[in-house]
Design a protein around this motif. Structure first.
Motif, PDB file in Angstrom:
ATOM      1  N   ALA A  19      -3.636  22.546  24.172  1.00 28.25           N
ATOM      2  CA  ALA A  19      -3.465  22.467  26.142  1.00 28.25           C
ATOM      3  C   ALA A  19      -4.380  23.753  27.171  1.00 28.25           C
ATOM      4  O   ALA A  19      -4.812  23.357  27.838  1.00 28.25           O
ATOM      5  CB  ALA A  19      -1.949  21.911  26.725  1.00 28.25           C
ATOM      6  N   VAL A  20      -3.723  24.828  26.864  1.00 31.51           N
ATOM      7  CA  VAL A  20      -4.497  25.955  27.454  1.00 31.51           C
ATOM      8  C   VAL A  20      -5.977  25.998  27.127  1.00 31.51           C
ATOM      9  O   VAL A  20      -6.858  25.797  28.274  1.00 31.51           O
ATOM     10  CB  VAL A  20      -3.907  27.414  26.835  1.00 31.51           C
ATOM     11  CG1 VAL A  20      -4.297  28.320  27.454  1.00 31.51           C
ATOM     12  CG2 VAL A  20      -2.465  27.503  26.894  1.00 31.51           C
ATOM     13  N   ARG A  21      -6.530  25.713  26.038  1.00 28.06           N
ATOM     14  CA  ARG A  21      -8.214  25.245  25.642  1.00 28.06           C
ATOM     15  C   ARG A  21      -8.439  24.272  26.516  1.00 28.06           C
ATOM     16  O   ARG A  21      -9.462  24.054  27.305  1.00 28.06           O
ATOM     17  CB  ARG A  21      -7.833  25.031  24.256  1.00 28.06           C
ATOM     18  CG  ARG A  21      -7.930  25.931  22.975  1.00 28.06           C
ATOM     19  CD  ARG A  21      -8.801  26.753  23.039  1.00 28.06           C
ATOM     20  NE  ARG A  21     -10.075  26.870  23.394  1.00 28.06           N
ATOM     21  CZ  ARG A  21     -11.286  26.544  22.380  1.00 28.06           C
ATOM     22  NH1 ARG A  21     -10.846  26.526  21.489  1.00 28.06           N
ATOM     23  NH2 ARG A  21     -12.938  26.217  23.075  1.00 28.06           N
ATOM     24  N   GLY A  22      -7.223  23.197  26.925  1.00 23.61           N
ATOM     25  CA  GLY A  22      -8.144  21.898  27.257  1.00 23.61           C
ATOM     26  C   GLY A  22      -8.121  22.621  28.757  1.00 23.61           C
ATOM     27  O   GLY A  22      -9.042  22.287  29.927  1.00 23.61           O
ATOM     28  N   VAL A  23      -7.056  23.376  29.939  1.00 28.24           N
ATOM     29  CA  VAL A  23      -7.572  23.667  30.802  1.00 28.24           C
ATOM     30  C   VAL A  23      -9.213  23.963  31.143  1.00 28.24           C
ATOM     31  O   VAL A  23      -9.392  24.226  31.853  1.00 28.24           O
ATOM     32  CB  VAL A  23      -6.440  25.085  31.181  1.00 28.24           C
ATOM     33  CG1 VAL A  23      -6.756  25.368  32.412  1.00 28.24           C
ATOM     34  CG2 VAL A  23      -5.271  23.436  31.304  1.00 28.24           C
ATOM     35  N   GLU A  24      -8.651  25.659  30.416  1.00 25.20           N
ATOM     36  CA  GLU A  24     -10.291  26.417  30.304  1.00 25.20           C
ATOM     37  C   GLU A  24     -11.676  24.910  30.167  1.00 25.20           C
ATOM     38  O   GLU A  24     -12.108  26.002  31.193  1.00 25.20           O
ATOM     39  CB  GLU A  24     -10.578  27.374  29.191  1.00 25.20           C
ATOM     40  CG  GLU A  24      -9.378  28.341  29.062  1.00 25.20           C
ATOM     41  CD  GLU A  24      -8.812  28.611  27.901  1.00 25.20           C
ATOM     42  OE1 GLU A  24      -8.467  30.129  27.872  1.00 25.20           O
ATOM     43  OE2 GLU A  24     -10.172  28.481  26.752  1.00 25.20           O
ATOM     44  N   THR A  25     -11.679  23.836  29.282  1.00 25.59           N
ATOM     45  CA  THR A  25     -12.457  23.544  29.145  1.00 25.59           C
ATOM     46  C   THR A  25     -13.180  22.408  30.786  1.00 25.59           C
ATOM     47  O   THR A  25     -13.891  22.323  30.750  1.00 25.59           O
ATOM     48  CB  THR A  25     -12.702  22.649  28.147  1.00 25.59           C
ATOM     49  OG1 THR A  25     -11.973  23.142  26.699  1.00 25.59           O
ATOM     50  CG2 THR A  25     -13.711  21.966  27.014  1.00 25.59           C
ATOM     51  N   VAL A  26     -11.813  21.935  31.685  1.00 28.49           N
ATOM     52  CA  VAL A  26     -12.163  21.371  31.802  1.00 28.49           C
ATOM     53  C   VAL A  26     -12.615  21.776  33.359  1.00 28.49           C
ATOM     54  O   VAL A  26     -13.620  21.397  33.837  1.00 28.49           O
ATOM     55  CB  VAL A  26     -10.928  20.053  32.921  1.00 28.49           C
ATOM     56  CG1 VAL A  26     -10.895  19.738  33.696  1.00 28.49           C
ATOM     57  CG2 VAL A  26      -9.860  19.749  31.350  1.00 28.49           C
ATOM     58  N   ASP A  27     -12.019  23.688  33.256  1.00 28.07           N
ATOM     59  CA  ASP A  27     -12.320  24.684  34.643  1.00 28.07           C
ATOM     60  C   ASP A  27     -13.931  24.074  34.512  1.00 28.07           C
ATOM     61  O   ASP A  27     -15.015  24.644  35.248  1.00 28.07           O
ATOM     62  CB  ASP A  27     -12.032  25.869  34.070  1.00 28.07           C
ATOM     63  CG  ASP A  27     -10.477  25.813  35.186  1.00 28.07           C
ATOM     64  OD1 ASP A  27     -10.688  24.594  35.809  1.00 28.07           O
ATOM     65  OD2 ASP A  27      -9.308  26.729  34.426  1.00 28.07           O
ATOM     66  N   LYS A  28     -14.480  24.701  32.895  1.00 28.89           N
ATOM     67  CA  LYS A  28     -15.981  24.575  32.523  1.00 28.89           C
ATOM     68  C   LYS A  28     -16.574  23.556  33.284  1.00 28.89           C
ATOM     69  O   LYS A  28     -17.740  23.674  33.948  1.00 28.89           O
ATOM     70  CB  LYS A  28     -16.043  24.791  31.180  1.00 28.89           C
ATOM     71  CG  LYS A  28     -15.824  26.225  30.840  1.00 28.89           C
ATOM     72  CD  LYS A  28     -16.517  26.731  29.274  1.00 28.89           C
ATOM     73  CE  LYS A  28     -15.597  27.900  29.132  1.00 28.89           C
ATOM     74  NZ  LYS A  28     -15.553  27.584  27.635  1.00 28.89           N
TER      75      LYS A  28
ATOM     76  N   LEU B  58     -10.982  18.045  21.871  1.00 32.34           N
ATOM     77  CA  LEU B  58     -10.098  19.024  21.785  1.00 32.34           C
ATOM     78  C   LEU B  58      -8.688  17.404  21.396  1.00 32.34           C
ATOM     79  O   LEU B  58      -8.119  17.504  21.396  1.00 32.34           O
ATOM     80  CB  LEU B  58      -9.555  19.799  22.888  1.00 32.34           C
ATOM     81  CG  LEU B  58      -8.440  20.583  23.042  1.00 32.34           C
ATOM     82  CD1 LEU B  58      -8.945  21.324  22.345  1.00 32.34           C
ATOM     83  CD2 LEU B  58      -9.197  21.103  24.375  1.00 32.34           C
ATOM     84  N   CYS B  59      -8.947  16.302  22.391  1.00 34.92           N
ATOM     85  CA  CYS B  59      -8.054  15.320  22.673  1.00 34.92           C
ATOM     86  C   CYS B  59      -7.819  14.989  21.200  1.00 34.92           C
ATOM     87  O   CYS B  59      -6.721  13.951  20.813  1.00 34.92           O
ATOM     88  CB  CYS B  59      -8.709  14.685  23.915  1.00 34.92           C
ATOM     89  SG  CYS B  59      -7.874  15.004  25.532  1.00 34.92           S
ATOM     90  N   GLU B  60      -8.981  14.725  20.589  1.00 36.67           N
ATOM     91  CA  GLU B  60      -8.094  13.651  19.409  1.00 36.67           C
ATOM     92  C   GLU B  60      -7.680  15.209  18.354  1.00 36.67           C
ATOM     93  O   GLU B  60      -6.555  14.652  18.380  1.00 36.67           O
ATOM     94  CB  GLU B  60      -9.654  13.609  18.270  1.00 36.67           C
ATOM     95  CG  GLU B  60     -10.013  12.413  17.496  1.00 36.67           C
ATOM     96  CD  GLU B  60     -11.557  12.850  17.357  1.00 36.67           C
ATOM     97  OE1 GLU B  60     -11.566  11.478  17.863  1.00 36.67           O
ATOM     98  OE2 GLU B  60     -11.680  12.737  15.737  1.00 36.67           O
TER      99      GLU B  60
END
Ligand SMILES: Cc1cc2nc3c(=O)[nH]c(=O)nc-3n(C[C@H](O)[C@H](O)[C@H](O)COP(=O)(O)O)c2cc1C
Ligand code: SF4
Ligand code: FES
Lengths: 164, 514
Positions: free
Chosen positions: B450-459, B476-478
């Motif tokens: 989830a933390v990686r997810g936030v970072e990735t969407v931010d990019k 990541l979702c997979e």
């Protein structure tokens, strides 16, 4: 110290009511926070002793749940809902404006101790958002202005009460 | 003495119902009139709150939404005799919004005084519990199974099968637990029932208890619901005083003790095993499954865990017969449920209708489109773990399987509407942010993902290496879907991937700069 006795008696009272062993812990922590406004570090040891738990166990529970605070809050606590249904009617704008108005960031208490501003996810008032709790009272269709008014009304009321 | 009805539902209070009550009392005093204000639950038409009703010749006429400043005018218009006024709505139960519903579980909500047990019984209450005591556990399980009732908390598991498992266990100690954590944004049906007719829920839990042989029942209500907690406690007290609960339920010789517990602001504690941990006084960490709670539940004993609406459907199923309930709905989604219309919607509220009603009917016809008056762009169904659907999908019927086939879920029946000002990349970011904030932390795909997810969407939002980062987000979702221990991490990808799928323009995959 009377706080000491009070914590112990809250813990004992709750324990006596619960059918299990340490399952009363959340009820005890709610009662402590209701009474003191937060869960003081000193209460943790007393509760642990009463429930036959380790301090680390009680501490772990206190930190897991968003409700429990380990520091006193401001004189007013504003909890703004920032979940999806409220986002759909502009809660993020309200959030940004509220930070400006109160001069604090979310999760903080203003320097004069007047307001603590917090995020909350859903108050069950999702058809009439943006929603907020101001000192435990629920309000719908709020703006940053209404939040500021509510806080100053409350500050004024408590002053009159204090003086009277 | 004149009687007026006014909700003390939390949503009505949030828009001024208590201030209206005060204004009514003061104005009546001023005019030397005696006024009895009966505080009820809400009719569910939240867009009309505060809704004041007066009864004349057995028909309740409504006025709303009433502000304190309208009250003197209402008296001038002789509203107590149903007089005409700008806010007059006519007979409340004849309004299309109300009349076209199929009120089964919510039949009494908004009509009765929630703590008046005589009224409860006079309006059909207790029939289900009496029937259950008469026909016995096996027959109750059979009826609940035949009704087709599936769990209303989100997962849609057949309630009858769950009860059968617990009934079949030989342990002496068993429990019944009601999940009233209702953390999904866009949902408030559990709350409205607990505040407007808590007896129906208590009756449903009592039926479950006498059926499976449990003597203690717990209800776990989220701390964000102080009104619901107070009402449920008060109702339980009244039930005990009436001998409907406690050591000898309705003189049957069976014991059922009722305990109300308060949550502490954790979304994941709505997951049933995390809730059981929390009820035991621990951190709300999800338990590995198996064993399932029906076998190894609260304090390690066989436990029936159901949502508020699942329990609350049972009294009417027993009173009217399983066939009657199963007669509503479509395919494998039987009966009715409470659809909750929320977010940017003109006519928001609680609408009880059979499964099979379409999303378009709920959003456009009943809900009246957006509150802002702008076009509907996205609808999130089923809470923060549910999919975002575009306007082109609104003809989906509200049916568990049809939603799964569309990559979505019905969940607890919450429908959150967004207009065309929504930025779906931000919504995807929020889904990850929420998961990061609420994860119980037990497994890595959820906690770290989830933390990686936030970072990735931010990019992606910043426009950096958009297509690579979208691919990364999908990976990541997979990982989260496949590797998470519970549906918190396992379903967080649903809002994210549905946003990517239906609203790709908001992620600038074409490489445009934002
Ligand atoms: C993260 C998460 C949150 C949940 N929140 C709730 C909730 O608030 N209320 C609820 O009834 N079920 C919730 N559930 C579903 C429960 O785990 C469980 O399926 C349900 O309580 C079973 O009751 P039912 O069969 O009557 O639906 C949640 C599940 C997850 C994974
Ligand atoms: S998926 Fe998330 S919430 Fe569920 S068990 Fe894993 S860490 Fe906990
Ligand atoms: S989403 Fe804000 S009250 Fe439910």
């Amino acid at each position: 110290m009377s706080d000491h006795h009070e914590v112990t008696s809250i813990a004992r009272g709750a324990r006596g009511r619960a059918p299990g062993n340490s399952d009363a812990l959340l009820e005890i922590l709610h009662a402590i926070q209701e009474r003191f406004g937060y869960v003081p570090e000193s209460a943790i040891a007393l509760i642990a002793e009463e429930l036959n738990l380790s301090r680390a166990e009680v501490h772990g529970v206190v930190t897991f749940y968003h409700d429990f605070r380990s520091e006193p809050a401001g004189r007013s606590v504003v909890k703004l809902c920032r979940a999806e249904a409220c986002q759909a009617v502009g809660s993020e704008t309200v959030a940004a404006e509220a930070e400006q108005k109160f001069g604090v960031r979310f999760g903080q208490t203003s320097a004069d101790g007047a307001v603590t501003l917090e995020t909350i996810y859903c108050l069950g008032n999702c058809a009439l958002g943006p929603s907020a709790l101001v000192d435990g009272e629920l309000y719908g269709r709020v703006t940053a202005d209404t939040l500021a008014e509510l806080v100053s009304e409350r500050a004024a009321a408590s002053k009159t009460n204090g003086a009277g | 003495m004149a009687t007026v009805y006014l909700p003390d539902d939390a949503a009505a209070i949030a828009v001024g119902a208590d201030r209206v009550a005060k204004a009514l009392t003061e104005e009546a005093q001023k005019r030397g009139l005696e006024l009895d204000i009966v505080r009820t639950g809400t009719r569910g038409m939240l867009f009309l709150e505060p809704l004041v009703e007066v009864e004349k010749d057995g028909v309740r006429t409504g006025y709303g939404p009433v502000a304190p400043g309208d009250v003197a005018g209402l008296f001038d218009a002789d509203f107590l005799s149903g007089g005409d006024h700008d806010l007059a709505l006519g007979a409340v139960e004849e309004l299309d919004w109300f009349k076209n519903q199929t009120r089964v579980t919510f039949a009494r909500v908004g009509r009765i005084d929630p703590l008046n047990l005589q009224q409860y019984e006079a309006e059909g209450g207790l029939k289900g519990l009496r029937k259950a005591l008469e026909i016995g556990g096996e027959a109750v399980v059979e009826a609940v199974t035949e009704s087709g009732l599936r769990g209303r908390g989100g997962a849609g598991f057949p309630t009858g099968i769950k009860w059968k498992t617990v009934l079949g266990r030989t342990e002496a100690e068993k429990y019944v637990v009601c999940n009233a954590d209702e953390g999904d944004s866009g949902t408030f049906a559990d709350r409205i029932l607990m505040e407007g007719d808590p007896s129906t829920l208590i009756e449903g839990m009592a039926i479950a208890a006498v059926t499976v042989g449990a003597e203690d029942g717990f209800i776990y209500i989220r701390s964000e619901y102080p009104h619901a907690i107070a009402k449920t406690k008060a109702a339980a007290k009244a039930w005990e005083a009436a001998g409907w609960l406690g050591e000898d339920v309705l003189g049957s010789g069976k014991r059922f003790r009722f305990h109300v517990r308060t949550g502490a602001g954790s979304y994941v504690c709505g997951e049933e095993s995390a809730m059981l941990e929390s009820l035991e006084g621990k951190r709300g960490e999800v338990r590995a499954k198996p064993p399932i709670p029906a076998i190894h539940g609260l304090f390690g004993k066989p436990t029936v865990v159901n949502n508020v609406l699942s329990f609350a459907a049972v009294p009417q199923i027993l009173a009217d017969g399983a066939k009657s309930y199963a007669g509503y709905g479509m395919e494998r989604s039987r009966g009715t449920t409470a659809w909750q219309l929320a977010g940017n919607i003109k006519h928001g509220g609680l609408y009880e209708a059979p499964f099979g009603i379409t999303l378009r009917e709920l959003v456009q016809e009943i809900g009246g489109g957006t509150l802002s008056g702008r076009p509907v762009r996205a609808v999130q169904v089923g809470g923060p773990l549910g999919a975002y659907l575009p306007e082109s999908m609104l003809d989906l019927p509200m049916d568990y399987e049809a939603f799964i086939a569309a990559g979505a879920m019905v969940g607890h029946g919450g429908v959150v509407v967004f207009d065309d000002s929504v930025d779906m990349a931000r919504q995807a970011r929020f889904a990850m942010e929420f998961c990061a904030a609420e994860s119980c932390g037990k497994c890595t795909p959820c906690r770290v993902g989830a933390v990686r997810g936030v970072e990735t969407v931010d990019k992606i939002i910043a426009g950096s290496d958009v297509s690579e980062n979208v691919a990364l987000l999908e990976d990541l979702c997979e990982t989260m879907t496949d590797g998470s221990l519970c549906a918190m991490g396992g379903l967080t990808p649903m809002p994210v991937t549905s946003a990517l799928r239906w609203f790709s323009e908001d992620f600038d995959v074409g490489g445009k700069t934002r």
